[in-house]
Design an enzyme around this catalytic site. Sequence first.
Site, short mmCIF file in Angstrom:
data_model
loop_
_atom_site.label_atom_id
_atom_site.label_comp_id
_atom_site.label_asym_id
_atom_site.label_seq_id
_atom_site.Cartn_x
_atom_site.Cartn_y
_atom_site.Cartn_z
CE1 TYR A 170 -4.36 -1.26 -0.22
CE2 TYR A 170 -3.32 -3.07 0.79
CZ TYR A 170 -4.44 -2.53 0.25
OH TYR A 170 -5.47 -3.38 -0.53
CD GLU A 214 -6.88 -5.96 1.04
OE1 GLU A 214 -5.49 -5.98 1.29
OE2 GLU A 214 -7.46 -5.20 0.17
#
Length: 399
Positions: free
Chosen positions: A95, A137
């Site tokens: 990310y 997630e």
Amino acid sequence: MLSQKTIDIVKSTAPILETHGVDITTYFYKTMFEAHPELLNIFNHANQSQGRQQTALANTVYAAAQYIDQLEVLLPTVKQIAQKHRSLTVKPEHYPIVGEYLLKAIKGVLGDAATDEIIGAWGEAYGVIAQVFIDIEKEMYVEAAEKSGGWEDFKEFIVEKKVTESSLITSFYLKAKDGVSVPWYLPGQYITVRLSIPGQKHLLNRQYSLSQAPGSDSFRISVKREADHNPQGKVSNYLHDRLNVGDTIEASAPAGDFYLEKGEQPVALISGGVGITPMMAMLGSIAENEPNRKTVFVHAARNKDAHAFGEEAAALVEKLNDGKIYIAYEAKKDESEVCDITGYVSRDFLQQVIESNSVCYICGPISFMRAVVSHLTVLGFSKNNIKYEFFGPALALEA
């Protein structure tokens, strides 16, 4: 929590992102992959080459700008994307890389219009959005690993059986190399297979629906052979031509938010082409667990040669106390081909065979799904009763 100033700045950029979103995401992927080519082992190269991933991300960024103060509105889409991320093993460490190159892309495309204030606000907003994905997630990874027979990332499978289903579709039965039975999954979910193909620099990932009801000790995926010039054909042709019984393939645990929900409502399973694959898992599950549930199975194929699972689907419907099956062929090769509809599945036909309170599951080519969803909407079916799935980035079907 974001400050009101940050929220106002991000929301003010929505019109710009609507206009320049694809330019920004195209710039983003190009520069990120140049700096981090290892990420090409995760992303679907075919979706990149077709521009689908760029468009999908542009839509997501635009939506984030619109709803940055109401992120709960985006939660269903976030969960859908997170399912795909988990199946591709996107991890928290990815990310910050995405964030860095997304901000660079905004600046690179917009130039002086992307002031330090705008870049700073988007940096804050991205951090919040990324954390939402990471948290969701993380739960999905834990859930996949803790299931009986489950695992977290990729696992090796042996091709146990290879069966030709039609002129275009071949099934592969996959058994875990370690001998552990596969985990229970929801009928309609998919797995990601990961391949190292000779001559290809990076690993290739593709997602395929599980095409039989849960409860077996192996997975079954059923793959359509794509044309050579189609970017998707690189993997499908390799599977058809090169992957044989006894060979090894890697797969991630089942994922996806398109699945059959149990209940007393009538159900309609509507598919076109290879979209029949998740419907076979759903139909098998109904036959096994809900044989009294009123079920209509509608499948459209080019012709009899391209029609997969004809006998299997008919046998499953026979197990139901109130089940009907209807087959549509786009064009019959000759009069020996028997079907219920010649041509396309029409609105009038759907009105005739499907009860208005049915839960409708739809899968197939995008044009087919757009038509069917449009027909059902015009006929007054509740939006909550129209569920669909297609493979690729999270594009808006209605767009």
